[in-house]
Design a protein around this motif. Structure first.
Motif, PDB file in Angstrom:
ATOM      1  N   UNK A  67      55.225  -0.165 -45.096  1.00  0.00           N
ATOM      2  CA  UNK A  67      54.474   0.047 -46.341  1.00  0.00           C
ATOM      3  C   UNK A  67      53.755  -1.226 -46.763  1.00  0.00           C
ATOM      4  N   UNK A  68      54.389  -2.382 -46.583  1.00  0.00           N
ATOM      5  CA  UNK A  68      53.749  -3.660 -46.909  1.00  0.00           C
ATOM      6  C   UNK A  68      52.543  -3.893 -46.001  1.00  0.00           C
ATOM      7  N   UNK A  69      52.708  -3.552 -44.713  1.00  0.00           N
ATOM      8  CA  UNK A  69      51.596  -3.707 -43.773  1.00  0.00           C
ATOM      9  C   UNK A  69      50.422  -2.827 -44.175  1.00  0.00           C
ATOM     10  N   UNK A  70      50.679  -1.563 -44.473  1.00  0.00           N
ATOM     11  CA  UNK A  70      49.612  -0.632 -44.825  1.00  0.00           C
ATOM     12  C   UNK A  70      48.893  -1.081 -46.098  1.00  0.00           C
ATOM     13  N   UNK A  71      49.648  -1.506 -47.090  1.00  0.00           N
ATOM     14  CA  UNK A  71      49.034  -1.949 -48.341  1.00  0.00           C
ATOM     15  C   UNK A  71      48.167  -3.188 -48.120  1.00  0.00           C
ATOM     16  N   UNK A  72      48.642  -4.103 -47.277  1.00  0.00           N
ATOM     17  CA  UNK A  72      47.879  -5.324 -46.989  1.00  0.00           C
ATOM     18  C   UNK A  72      46.560  -4.989 -46.307  1.00  0.00           C
ATOM     19  N   UNK A  73      46.612  -4.107 -45.312  1.00  0.00           N
ATOM     20  CA  UNK A  73      45.409  -3.767 -44.559  1.00  0.00           C
ATOM     21  C   UNK A  73      44.441  -2.929 -45.388  1.00  0.00           C
ATOM     22  N   UNK A  74      44.947  -2.103 -46.289  1.00  0.00           N
ATOM     23  CA  UNK A  74      44.068  -1.348 -47.184  1.00  0.00           C
ATOM     24  C   UNK A  74      43.295  -2.295 -48.099  1.00  0.00           C
ATOM     25  N   UNK A  75      44.005  -3.290 -48.639  1.00  0.00           N
ATOM     26  CA  UNK A  75      43.346  -4.257 -49.509  1.00  0.00           C
ATOM     27  C   UNK A  75      42.305  -5.065 -48.738  1.00  0.00           C
ATOM     28  N   UNK A  76      42.648  -5.458 -47.510  1.00  0.00           N
ATOM     29  CA  UNK A  76      41.700  -6.197 -46.679  1.00  0.00           C
ATOM     30  C   UNK A  76      40.455  -5.367 -46.404  1.00  0.00           C
ATOM     31  N   UNK A  77      40.637  -4.100 -46.028  1.00  0.00           N
ATOM     32  CA  UNK A  77      39.501  -3.235 -45.697  1.00  0.00           C
ATOM     33  C   UNK A  77      38.574  -3.061 -46.897  1.00  0.00           C
ATOM     34  N   UNK A  78      39.132  -2.906 -48.082  1.00  0.00           N
ATOM     35  CA  UNK A  78      38.301  -2.728 -49.285  1.00  0.00           C
ATOM     36  C   UNK A  78      37.526  -3.997 -49.616  1.00  0.00           C
ATOM     37  N   UNK A  79      38.166  -5.151 -49.455  1.00  0.00           N
ATOM     38  CA  UNK A  79      37.473  -6.408 -49.755  1.00  0.00           C
ATOM     39  C   UNK A  79      36.431  -6.744 -48.695  1.00  0.00           C
ATOM     40  N   UNK A  80      36.691  -6.344 -47.452  1.00  0.00           N
ATOM     41  CA  UNK A  80      35.797  -6.705 -46.361  1.00  0.00           C
ATOM     42  C   UNK A  80      34.641  -5.716 -46.226  1.00  0.00           C
ATOM     43  N   UNK A  81      34.931  -4.410 -46.418  1.00  0.00           N
ATOM     44  CA  UNK A  81      33.934  -3.390 -46.129  1.00  0.00           C
ATOM     45  C   UNK A  81      33.504  -2.563 -47.338  1.00  0.00           C
ATOM     46  N   UNK A  82      34.131  -2.780 -48.495  1.00  0.00           N
ATOM     47  CA  UNK A  82      33.725  -2.039 -49.685  1.00  0.00           C
ATOM     48  C   UNK A  82      34.881  -1.281 -50.304  1.00  0.00           C
ATOM     49  N   UNK A  83      34.826  -1.101 -51.617  1.00  0.00           N
ATOM     50  CA  UNK A  83      35.925  -0.494 -52.361  1.00  0.00           C
ATOM     51  C   UNK A  83      36.201   0.957 -51.968  1.00  0.00           C
ATOM     52  N   UNK A  84      35.211   1.648 -51.403  1.00  0.00           N
ATOM     53  CA  UNK A  84      35.393   3.055 -51.067  1.00  0.00           C
ATOM     54  C   UNK A  84      36.027   3.263 -49.698  1.00  0.00           C
ATOM     55  N   UNK A  85      36.267   2.204 -49.005  1.00  0.00           N
ATOM     56  CA  UNK A  85      36.812   2.328 -47.654  1.00  0.00           C
ATOM     57  C   UNK A  85      38.290   2.738 -47.682  1.00  0.00           C
ATOM     58  N   UNK A  86      38.658   3.559 -46.711  1.00  0.00           N
ATOM     59  CA  UNK A  86      40.036   3.969 -46.508  1.00  0.00           C
ATOM     60  C   UNK A  86      40.446   3.601 -45.082  1.00  0.00           C
ATOM     61  N   UNK A  87      41.747   3.529 -44.842  1.00  0.00           N
ATOM     62  CA  UNK A  87      42.221   3.238 -43.488  1.00  0.00           C
ATOM     63  C   UNK A  87      43.144   4.352 -43.015  1.00  0.00           C
TER      64      UNK A  87
END
Length: 348
Positions: A229-249
């Protein structure tokens, strides 16, 4: 025969000829004729055996004196020729300060470094440290501590550059080697939270999507009670900051020796918003990295008790992110040193 008189005659001849010397070529010819080891002045000493013992000292002094006078004149001529050449060069390179200045182009950052800097900045704001590691590694840190023993089939996937003469030294195939160093250095002092940006090297045929050298940014978190769960939350935050707030993983099951369980991580396509396009090949998703929970075998090999400590790791391919983000069609463009490639990225 009066050899002392011959010496005086040769000296005068040399000085007279030196007056006609005007460039490097004739100066070199003059030196060879009169002052070189086998030149005519030095050759006068060959007559020493023919001279009476009482006259030898006077003859030697005459030869040395002639050589000294001619050599001093030669050095003056050489300096004059060099000074003339310098004056001609300065005149040819004179700058006309009345001409309008030329606008020099301002350098632009390669998108390769833009991505590295941005990813690093994102994780720094999340409290991560940065460890760069070493390009030249040992087999122990690059493979064995990461659960890749010598007979492991995954070694074939990472066709390695070994250092000639030492089968234990190699160019690292992954920046995960820096994580192994960090775990051994930190243990048993406690948690780890770091990223490792840097180059990795594999024996690969260079084409539009592959290169024998490439950049990775790998992350590692070790602490107590760390979960997927920590991994998923970290990567979700990274994806939103890197590619945009609407991004999902989304996470897809995979395999890496370093992690267990392992996942491939996709981000919803930032070109079509997940609807399907050429960039995402109609799927709505783009693979961006690999990740997983740190394998207990790796924790144990690096001195951590897997019953007490857990952690996760992930790896981002820098060129892949840059190619997707900026629509770059060939990975080789990053390394071509072509300033025309950088023009479109000014200010991005």
């Amino acid at each position: 025969m009066d050899y002392i008189a011959e010496c005086e005659t040769l000296k005068n001849k040399a000085l007279e000829q030196l007056e006609t010397v005007a460039d490097d070529i004739t100066l070199a010819a003059f030196f060879a004729e009169f002052l070189a080891k086998k030149g005519s002045i030095s050759s006068l000493m060959n007559h020493m055996r023919e001279i009476a013992p009482t006259d030898k000292a006077a003859f030697g002094a005459a030869v040395n004196g002639a050589r000294k006078i001619v050599d001093e004149a030669y050095q003056e001529k050489k300096a004059a020729i060099e000074a003339k050449k310098l004056d001609q060069k300065l005149a040819a390179e004179a700058i006309d300060i009345t001409l309008p200045g030329r606008k020099e182009p301002i350098g632009k950052k390669n998108p390769y470094y833009e991505v590295i800097d941005e990813v690093t900045s994102i994780f720094l704001t999340m409290g991560y440290e940065v460890a760069e590691g070493r390009d030249v590694e040992t087999d122990l840190f690059n493979f064995e501590l990461l659960n890749v023993p010598k007979d492991h089939p995954s070694r074939d996937m990472q066709d390695t550059f070994y250092i000639e003469g030492d089968d234990d030294l190699l160019l690292r195939t992954q920046t995960s080697a820096a994580q192994a160093h960090a775990m051994l250095e930190k243990n048993p002092k406690g948690p780890i939270k770091l990223i490792c940006p840097g180059k990795a090297y594999r024996r690969d045929d260079d084409d539009m999507t592959h290169s024998h050298q490439f950049a990775q940014i790998e992350g590692l978190v070790i602490d107590k009670n760390i979960s997927m769960a920590h991994l998923k939350a970290t990567l979700e935050l990274f994806a939103k900051k890197m590619f945009g707030e609407k991004r999902e993983i989304r996470l897809r099951s995979s395999y890496f020796p370093f992690t267990e369980p392992s996942v491939e991580v996709d981000v919803s396509c930032f070109n079509c918003g997940g609807k399907g396009c050429a960039m995402c090949k109609g799927t709505g998703w783009i693979e961006i990295l690999g990740a997983g929970m740190v394998n207990p075998k790796v924790l144990k090999a690096c001195g951590y008790d897997p019953d007490e400590w857990t952690g996760f790791a992930f790896g981002v391919g820098v060129e892949r992110v840059a190619m997707l983000r900026y629509g770059i069609d060939d990975i080789r463009r990053f390394y071509a040193n072509d300033i025309r490639f950088l023009e479109p990225f000014a200010g991005k």
